[in-house]
Design a protein around this motif. Structure first.
Motif, PDB file in Angstrom:
ATOM      1  N   TYR A   1       0.818  -1.204   0.000  1.00 30.16           N
ATOM      2  CA  TYR A   1       0.000   0.000   0.000  1.00 30.16           C
ATOM      3  C   TYR A   1       0.862   1.268   0.000  1.00 30.16           C
ATOM      4  O   TYR A   1       1.906   1.319   0.648  1.00 30.16           O
ATOM      5  N   SER A   2       0.415   2.266  -0.749  1.00 29.75           N
ATOM      6  CA  SER A   2       1.059   3.588  -0.706  1.00 29.75           C
ATOM      7  C   SER A   2       0.128   4.562   0.002  1.00 29.75           C
ATOM      8  O   SER A   2      -0.915   4.918  -0.540  1.00 29.75           O
TER       9      SER A   2
ATOM     10  N   TRP B   1       4.824   0.371   5.794  1.00 33.51           N
ATOM     11  CA  TRP B   1       4.714   1.798   5.516  1.00 33.51           C
ATOM     12  C   TRP B   1       4.179   2.603   6.693  1.00 33.51           C
ATOM     13  O   TRP B   1       4.141   3.830   6.660  1.00 33.51           O
TER      14      TRP B   1
ATOM     15  N   THR C   1      -1.715   7.852   1.449  1.00 34.92           N
ATOM     16  CA  THR C   1      -2.040   9.138   0.831  1.00 34.92           C
ATOM     17  C   THR C   1      -2.006  10.236   1.902  1.00 34.92           C
ATOM     18  O   THR C   1      -2.034   9.928   3.096  1.00 34.92           O
TER      19      THR C   1
END
Ligand SMILES: [Zn+2]
Length: 305
Positions: free
Chosen positions: A69-70, A95, A72
């Motif tokens: 996952y990135s 992350w 936001t």
């Protein structure tokens, strides 16, 4: 007369003030504690324990892949607004540490897997360094530990709600007891020589260890690297050699690799298992309880007969 008028107005004002104060107090009573959870399965568990007292936001939603996952800017805002943050740990959310720092949140971060016995798998290329499997929720016994950690975390930041969290957790733990019995019974109904399953990534090891199934996967415990041609060839040879009856898709991974393996080997595609994320609302696995029941049902449907 004049005095009476004034006192009447004073009374009126006092009455208004009291009403406003009353409303403010009521608003405070109903103001919910904001909690953030990193992924949908954990979000559901926090909702079960928090009930009406807690507003839960999740970062990685239904069908989402939490490994790669990135985050936001919106996620940082969610953490900044939260009074408490729940994470799985065991290396699942690589992350999240940076995101917590970037958000400047002052909320405590609760690692819900604290207290479980981590499953380790071996990396053939580096056998001296075992890999920790983060998918602990795939055993109901571990989900009970998650629930206890969530209950204690919520009570610590909202002591007034302790009785509610205790009661909600106790009621949900009863449901988990029932679920655990059902899953055990379902898998016990599959003949021992058919309890072998291929999935895309090594996400159901805790399920396999708890209920007596062997899961084999071309990808390891994370989806961050694709299976190599060598790994795929090895799996194909293993399916043929051991006559492994079932190849399963996962809701979070690309189905093409599994479809190709099924075509190559003639193994049947057994269905879709929910490993790392719930289905959207209305789907077959929109809650933790539904997810575990769905997976047990799909496995028995494909393997039992
Ligand atoms: Zn996974």
């Amino acid at each position: 007369m004049r005095l009476r008028k004034t006192s009447r107005r004073a009374l009126l004002l006092a009455g208004c003030a009291a009403a406003l104060l009353g409303r403010a107090a009521a608003a405070q009573d109903t103001a919910k504690t904001g909690a953030a959870a990193t992924f949908s399965i954990l979000g559901d568990l926090v909702r079960q324990v928090g009930g009406d007292r807690v507003d839960v936001v999740t970062l990685v939603g239904p069908d989402g892949d939490v490994h790669v996952y990135s985050p936001t800017p919106g996620d940082a805002k969610k953490l900044a607004a939260a009074k408490i943050v729940f994470v799985n740990g065991l290396g699942l959310e690589g992350w999240v540490t940076r995101l917590v720092k970037a958000s400047s949140t002052r909320a405590p971060v609760v690692t819900v897997s604290n207290g479980i016995t981590a499953r380790k798998t071996e990396d053939e290329n580096a056998p001296e360094r075992p890999i920790i499997d983060p998918h602990a929720w795939q055993s109901v016994a571990n989900a009970k530990i998650y629930v206890a950690n969530i209950r204690d975390g919520l009570a610590a930041i909202d002591p007034a709600g302790k009785a509610t969290y205790d009661a909600n957790a106790a009621a949900y733990l009863d449901k988990l007891d029932q679920l655990e019995k059902e899953v055990h019974a379902a898998i016990a109904g599959i003949p021992a020589d058919r309890r072998r399953v291929i999935t895309t990534h090594d996400s159901l090891g805790y399920f396999g260890d708890a209920y007596g199934l062997k899961f084999i996967a071309p990808e390891r415990v994370s989806t961050d690297s694709e299976a190599s041609a060598k790994d795929v060839a090895k799996i194909i040879a293993q399916i043929r050699r051991e006559k492994i009856p079932g190849v399963f898709l996962e809701n979070i991974t690309d189905p093409r690799l599994m479809n190709e393996i099924a075509r190559e080997t003639g193994a049947a595609v057994g269905g879709t298992l929910y490993s790392d994320a719930l289905s959207p609302p209305g789907g077959p696995a929109a809650s933790y309880l539904d997810m575990m029941r769905h997976n047990a049902r799909e496995l028995t449907k494909a393997l039992a007969g």
